[in-house]
Write a protein that holds these residues in place. Structure first.
Motif, PDB file in Angstrom:
ATOM      1  N   LEU A  99       0.847  -1.198   0.000  1.00  0.00           N
ATOM      2  CA  LEU A  99       0.000   0.000   0.000  1.00  0.00           C
ATOM      3  C   LEU A  99       0.879   1.243   0.000  1.00  0.00           C
ATOM      4  O   LEU A  99       1.796   1.359   0.799  1.00  0.00           O
ATOM      5  CB  LEU A  99      -0.899   0.030   1.234  1.00  0.00           C
ATOM      6  CG  LEU A  99      -1.876  -1.124   1.379  1.00  0.00           C
ATOM      7  CD1 LEU A  99      -2.595  -1.034   2.715  1.00  0.00           C
ATOM      8  CD2 LEU A  99      -2.865  -1.122   0.243  1.00  0.00           C
ATOM      9  N   ALA A 100       0.576   2.144  -0.909  1.00  0.00           N
ATOM     10  CA  ALA A 100       1.328   3.397  -1.006  1.00  0.00           C
ATOM     11  C   ALA A 100       0.351   4.516  -1.330  1.00  0.00           C
ATOM     12  O   ALA A 100      -0.606   4.312  -2.083  1.00  0.00           O
ATOM     13  CB  ALA A 100       2.388   3.301  -2.089  1.00  0.00           C
ATOM     14  N   PRO A 101       0.563   5.701  -0.786  1.00  0.00           N
ATOM     15  CA  PRO A 101      -0.322   6.818  -1.105  1.00  0.00           C
ATOM     16  C   PRO A 101      -0.122   7.260  -2.556  1.00  0.00           C
ATOM     17  O   PRO A 101       0.969   7.162  -3.099  1.00  0.00           O
ATOM     18  CB  PRO A 101       0.105   7.908  -0.129  1.00  0.00           C
ATOM     19  CG  PRO A 101       1.509   7.569   0.246  1.00  0.00           C
ATOM     20  CD  PRO A 101       1.627   6.084   0.149  1.00  0.00           C
ATOM     21  N   SER A 102      -1.198   7.735  -3.165  1.00  0.00           N
ATOM     22  CA  SER A 102      -1.081   8.234  -4.531  1.00  0.00           C
ATOM     23  C   SER A 102      -0.515   9.651  -4.508  1.00  0.00           C
ATOM     24  O   SER A 102      -0.632  10.361  -3.513  1.00  0.00           O
ATOM     25  CB  SER A 102      -2.436   8.221  -5.230  1.00  0.00           C
ATOM     26  OG  SER A 102      -3.316   9.111  -4.583  1.00  0.00           O
ATOM     27  N   ASN A 103       0.106  10.042  -5.592  1.00  0.00           N
ATOM     28  CA  ASN A 103       0.707  11.381  -5.667  1.00  0.00           C
ATOM     29  C   ASN A 103      -0.339  12.484  -5.748  1.00  0.00           C
ATOM     30  O   ASN A 103      -0.127  13.587  -5.273  1.00  0.00           O
ATOM     31  CB  ASN A 103       1.640  11.469  -6.881  1.00  0.00           C
ATOM     32  CG  ASN A 103       2.834  10.576  -6.714  1.00  0.00           C
ATOM     33  OD1 ASN A 103       3.251  10.306  -5.598  1.00  0.00           O
ATOM     34  ND2 ASN A 103       3.381  10.098  -7.814  1.00  0.00           N
TER      35      ASN A 103
END
Length: 70
Positions: A40-44
């Protein structure tokens, strides 16, 4: 924001089931050689959720989240 990665190992149920006569008691084992991984990674841009299947191991692709439940 932090990125997260987590593994869920495969499980073998030897005895019991939450809905059977054992009253929800189970005996199961995990298998260390088989797992599913999520990253899981935050979107830009703060956009919507994007699911990116693994190019080799995930042989199915879904156009949208509702399509997952069809």
């Amino acid at each position: 924001m932090a990125e997260w990665e987590h593994r869920a190992y495969a499980r073998i149920g030897l005895l019991g089931n939450p809905s059977d006569m054992y009253g929800g008691k189970t005996l199961s084992f995990t298998i260390g050689n088989f797992w599913a991984t999520v990253h899981l990674a935050p979107s830009n841009d703060g956009g919507p959720l994007v699911i990116r299947p693994h190019p080799h191991h995930d042989l199915v692709d879904f156009a949208s989240l509702p399509q997952l439940w069809l």
